[in-house]
Motif scaffolding. Structure first.
Motif, PDB file in Angstrom:
ATOM      1  N   ASN A  23       2.642  -7.868   9.163  1.00 25.69           N
ATOM      2  CA  ASN A  23       2.667  -6.201   9.603  1.00 25.69           C
ATOM      3  C   ASN A  23       3.374  -5.939  10.966  1.00 25.69           C
ATOM      4  OD1 ASN A  23       1.605  -4.896   7.230  1.00 25.69           O
ATOM      5  ND2 ASN A  23      -0.279  -5.538   8.003  1.00 25.69           N
ATOM      6  N   SER A  24       3.345  -6.796  11.869  1.00 26.35           N
ATOM      7  CA  SER A  24       3.909  -6.735  13.091  1.00 26.35           C
ATOM      8  C   SER A  24       5.309  -7.092  13.044  1.00 26.35           C
ATOM      9  CB  SER A  24       3.216  -7.520  14.190  1.00 26.35           C
ATOM     10  OG  SER A  24       3.271  -8.866  14.022  1.00 26.35           O
ATOM     11  N   ASP A  25       5.775  -8.112  12.139  1.00 32.30           N
ATOM     12  CA  ASP A  25       6.882  -8.667  11.844  1.00 32.30           C
ATOM     13  C   ASP A  25       7.948  -7.643  11.314  1.00 32.30           C
ATOM     14  OD1 ASP A  25       6.909 -11.027  13.234  1.00 32.30           O
ATOM     15  OD2 ASP A  25       6.336 -12.282  11.686  1.00 32.30           O
ATOM     16  N   ILE A  26       7.154  -6.825  10.050  1.00 28.23           N
ATOM     17  CA  ILE A  26       7.907  -5.792   9.700  1.00 28.23           C
ATOM     18  C   ILE A  26       8.487  -4.770  10.263  1.00 28.23           C
ATOM     19  CG2 ILE A  26       6.094  -4.535   8.479  1.00 28.23           C
ATOM     20  CD1 ILE A  26       7.521  -4.879   5.845  1.00 28.23           C
ATOM     21  N   ASN A  27       7.784  -4.743  11.525  1.00 24.85           N
ATOM     22  CA  ASN A  27       8.334  -3.453  12.396  1.00 24.85           C
ATOM     23  C   ASN A  27       9.275  -3.843  13.550  1.00 24.85           C
ATOM     24  OD1 ASN A  27       6.848  -1.298  11.217  1.00 24.85           O
ATOM     25  ND2 ASN A  27       4.834  -2.176  11.952  1.00 24.85           N
ATOM     26  N   ASN A  28       9.425  -5.320  13.740  1.00 21.69           N
ATOM     27  CA  ASN A  28      10.271  -5.751  14.639  1.00 21.69           C
ATOM     28  C   ASN A  28      11.755  -5.802  14.478  1.00 21.69           C
ATOM     29  OD1 ASN A  28      11.826  -7.445  16.422  1.00 21.69           O
ATOM     30  ND2 ASN A  28      10.164  -9.166  16.404  1.00 21.69           N
ATOM     31  N   PRO A  29      12.690  -4.911  15.221  1.00 27.71           N
ATOM     32  CA  PRO A  29      13.830  -4.702  14.668  1.00 27.71           C
ATOM     33  C   PRO A  29      14.945  -5.827  14.797  1.00 27.71           C
ATOM     34  CG  PRO A  29      13.381  -3.471  16.993  1.00 27.71           C
ATOM     35  CD  PRO A  29      11.927  -4.024  16.363  1.00 27.71           C
ATOM     36  N   LYS A  30      14.192  -6.929  15.384  1.00 27.60           N
ATOM     37  CA  LYS A  30      14.913  -8.132  15.231  1.00 27.60           C
ATOM     38  C   LYS A  30      14.951  -8.682  13.875  1.00 27.60           C
ATOM     39  CE  LYS A  30      14.552  -9.384  20.249  1.00 27.60           C
ATOM     40  NZ  LYS A  30      13.901 -10.226  21.011  1.00 27.60           N
ATOM     41  N   ASN A  31      14.123  -8.323  12.962  1.00 29.55           N
ATOM     42  CA  ASN A  31      14.059  -8.972  11.784  1.00 29.55           C
ATOM     43  C   ASN A  31      14.914  -8.119  10.556  1.00 29.55           C
ATOM     44  OD1 ASN A  31      12.275 -10.860  13.144  1.00 29.55           O
ATOM     45  ND2 ASN A  31      10.553  -9.660  12.515  1.00 29.55           N
ATOM     46  N   TYR A  32      14.746  -8.819   9.471  1.00 29.17           N
ATOM     47  CA  TYR A  32      15.376  -8.340   8.213  1.00 29.17           C
ATOM     48  C   TYR A  32      15.006  -8.302   7.157  1.00 29.17           C
ATOM     49  CZ  TYR A  32      19.619  -8.998  11.278  1.00 29.17           C
ATOM     50  OH  TYR A  32      20.497  -8.984  12.353  1.00 29.17           O
ATOM     51  N   TYR A  33      14.949  -7.432   6.176  1.00 24.79           N
ATOM     52  CA  TYR A  33      14.093  -7.256   5.030  1.00 24.79           C
ATOM     53  C   TYR A  33      15.282  -6.895   3.886  1.00 24.79           C
ATOM     54  CZ  TYR A  33      14.634  -2.165   4.802  1.00 24.79           C
ATOM     55  OH  TYR A  33      15.112  -1.006   4.771  1.00 24.79           O
ATOM     56  N   SER A  34      14.671  -7.390   2.662  1.00 24.35           N
ATOM     57  CA  SER A  34      15.747  -7.386   1.346  1.00 24.35           C
ATOM     58  C   SER A  34      14.481  -7.151   0.168  1.00 24.35           C
ATOM     59  CB  SER A  34      16.364  -8.683   1.414  1.00 24.35           C
ATOM     60  OG  SER A  34      17.318  -8.462  -0.029  1.00 24.35           O
ATOM     61  N   TYR A  35      15.174  -6.894  -0.852  1.00 25.43           N
ATOM     62  CA  TYR A  35      14.258  -6.628  -2.090  1.00 25.43           C
ATOM     63  C   TYR A  35      15.061  -6.906  -3.349  1.00 25.43           C
ATOM     64  CZ  TYR A  35      15.106  -1.667  -1.940  1.00 25.43           C
ATOM     65  OH  TYR A  35      15.647  -0.412  -1.874  1.00 25.43           O
ATOM     66  N   VAL A  36      14.426  -7.300  -4.355  1.00 25.83           N
ATOM     67  CA  VAL A  36      14.905  -7.194  -5.743  1.00 25.83           C
ATOM     68  C   VAL A  36      13.878  -6.392  -6.504  1.00 25.83           C
ATOM     69  CG1 VAL A  36      15.569  -8.449  -7.866  1.00 25.83           C
ATOM     70  CG2 VAL A  36      15.886  -9.541  -5.505  1.00 25.83           C
ATOM     71  N   TYR A  37      14.223  -5.086  -7.013  1.00 24.68           N
ATOM     72  CA  TYR A  37      13.525  -4.274  -7.694  1.00 24.68           C
ATOM     73  C   TYR A  37      13.854  -4.127  -8.961  1.00 24.68           C
ATOM     74  CZ  TYR A  37      10.678   0.070  -8.321  1.00 24.68           C
ATOM     75  OH  TYR A  37       9.943   0.942  -8.736  1.00 24.68           O
ATOM     76  N   PHE A  38      13.137  -4.825  -9.895  1.00 18.37           N
ATOM     77  CA  PHE A  38      13.256  -4.429 -11.750  1.00 18.37           C
ATOM     78  C   PHE A  38      12.765  -3.217 -11.919  1.00 18.37           C
ATOM     79  CE2 PHE A  38      13.814  -8.939 -11.080  1.00 18.37           C
ATOM     80  CZ  PHE A  38      14.731  -9.072 -11.821  1.00 18.37           C
ATOM     81  N   ASN A  39      11.408  -2.796 -11.471  1.00 18.00           N
ATOM     82  CA  ASN A  39      10.761  -1.541 -11.966  1.00 18.00           C
ATOM     83  C   ASN A  39       9.214  -1.678 -11.126  1.00 18.00           C
ATOM     84  OD1 ASN A  39       8.652  -3.257 -13.394  1.00 18.00           O
ATOM     85  ND2 ASN A  39      10.047  -3.509 -14.683  1.00 18.00           N
ATOM     86  N   GLU A  40       8.685  -0.554 -11.429  1.00 19.44           N
ATOM     87  CA  GLU A  40       7.430  -0.305 -10.734  1.00 19.44           C
ATOM     88  C   GLU A  40       6.453  -1.599 -10.912  1.00 19.44           C
ATOM     89  OE1 GLU A  40       4.182   2.996 -11.153  1.00 19.44           O
ATOM     90  OE2 GLU A  40       6.301   3.902 -10.686  1.00 19.44           O
ATOM     91  N   LEU A  41       6.524  -2.265 -11.537  1.00 18.46           N
ATOM     92  CA  LEU A  41       5.624  -3.477 -12.114  1.00 18.46           C
ATOM     93  C   LEU A  41       6.196  -4.863 -11.707  1.00 18.46           C
ATOM     94  CD1 LEU A  41       3.982  -2.130 -15.340  1.00 18.46           C
ATOM     95  CD2 LEU A  41       2.949  -2.174 -12.930  1.00 18.46           C
ATOM     96  N   GLU A  42       7.466  -4.704 -11.395  1.00 21.49           N
ATOM     97  CA  GLU A  42       8.040  -6.066 -11.205  1.00 21.49           C
ATOM     98  C   GLU A  42       9.309  -5.912 -10.185  1.00 21.49           C
ATOM     99  OE1 GLU A  42      10.375  -9.920 -13.130  1.00 21.49           O
ATOM    100  OE2 GLU A  42       9.802  -8.246 -14.496  1.00 21.49           O
ATOM    101  N   HIS A  43       8.659  -6.492  -8.881  1.00 18.80           N
ATOM    102  CA  HIS A  43       9.585  -6.419  -7.892  1.00 18.80           C
ATOM    103  C   HIS A  43       9.281  -7.574  -6.796  1.00 18.80           C
ATOM    104  CE1 HIS A  43       6.569  -3.117  -7.028  1.00 18.80           C
ATOM    105  NE2 HIS A  43       6.380  -3.935  -6.199  1.00 18.80           N
TER     106      HIS A  43
END
Length: 172
Positions: free
Chosen positions: A132-152
């Motif tokens: 939770n602290s890392d997800i708010n750190n502007p030095k970090n990066y996020y990505s995702y693969v979203y298939f649908n509401e039940l699979e991501h």
């Protein structure tokens, strides 16, 4: 008869131990996926820990969290370069693949991943305590693969720590 029963119980015990060891050593991300995520990455990340939020399920893999130690992985905002599939699942026209973006995550992503990011208290587990602290750190990066509401699948990379968080949701 006792000998036969003993052999059956022994085989069941050995089978259980084998499946348990397989469960502990399982890693959804392998060298192939790391090459898709990072440019010029030619070694696999080391799985530091994993959490199966539904308990040990011998590859039911419904909702899981993993932490990897990366070795000199560099972020390129034109990655990940996912073409046809992710984790052996073929991408259809509705699938969304987000290239690496700097944190904190935007409101659309928060809405899409609300369950995965808030369903369990990640602060309570040693493996996910800093998420939770890392997800708010502007030095970090996020990505995702979203298939649908039940699979991501959600990825968070921390270059300073060389840590990659990976959340998988495949059902319910």
């Amino acid at each position: 008869m006792k000998k036969f029963l003993f052999i059956i119980i022994l085989l069941a015990f050995i089978g259980f131990i084998y499946l348990y060891i397989q469960e502990l050593s399982f890693s959804p991300l392998k060298e192939k996926e790391f090459k898709i995520l990072f440019p010029n990455y030619n070694v696999s990340g080391e799985k530091k820990c994993g959490i199966d939020f539904l308990g040990m399920n011998f590859k039911g893999e419904v909702f899981e969290f993993y932490l990897y130690k990366m070795n000199n992985a560099k972020v390129d905002t034109s990655y990940p370069k996912i073409k046809n599939e992710w984790e052996n699942e073929e991408l259809d026209s509705d699938a969304i693949v987000l290239k690496w973006k700097p944190c904190p995550i935007d409101s659309t992503t928060i809405a899409q991943y609300k369950f995965a990011l808030t369903a369990n208290n990640l602060d309570d587990k040693e493996c996910s305590r800093l998420f939770n602290s890392d997800i708010n750190n502007p030095k970090n990066y996020y990505s995702y693969v979203y298939f649908n509401e039940l699979e991501h699948y959600f990825l968070l990379y921390c270059p300073d720590k060389e840590s990659l968080y990976y959340i998988r949701r495949k059902g319910f």
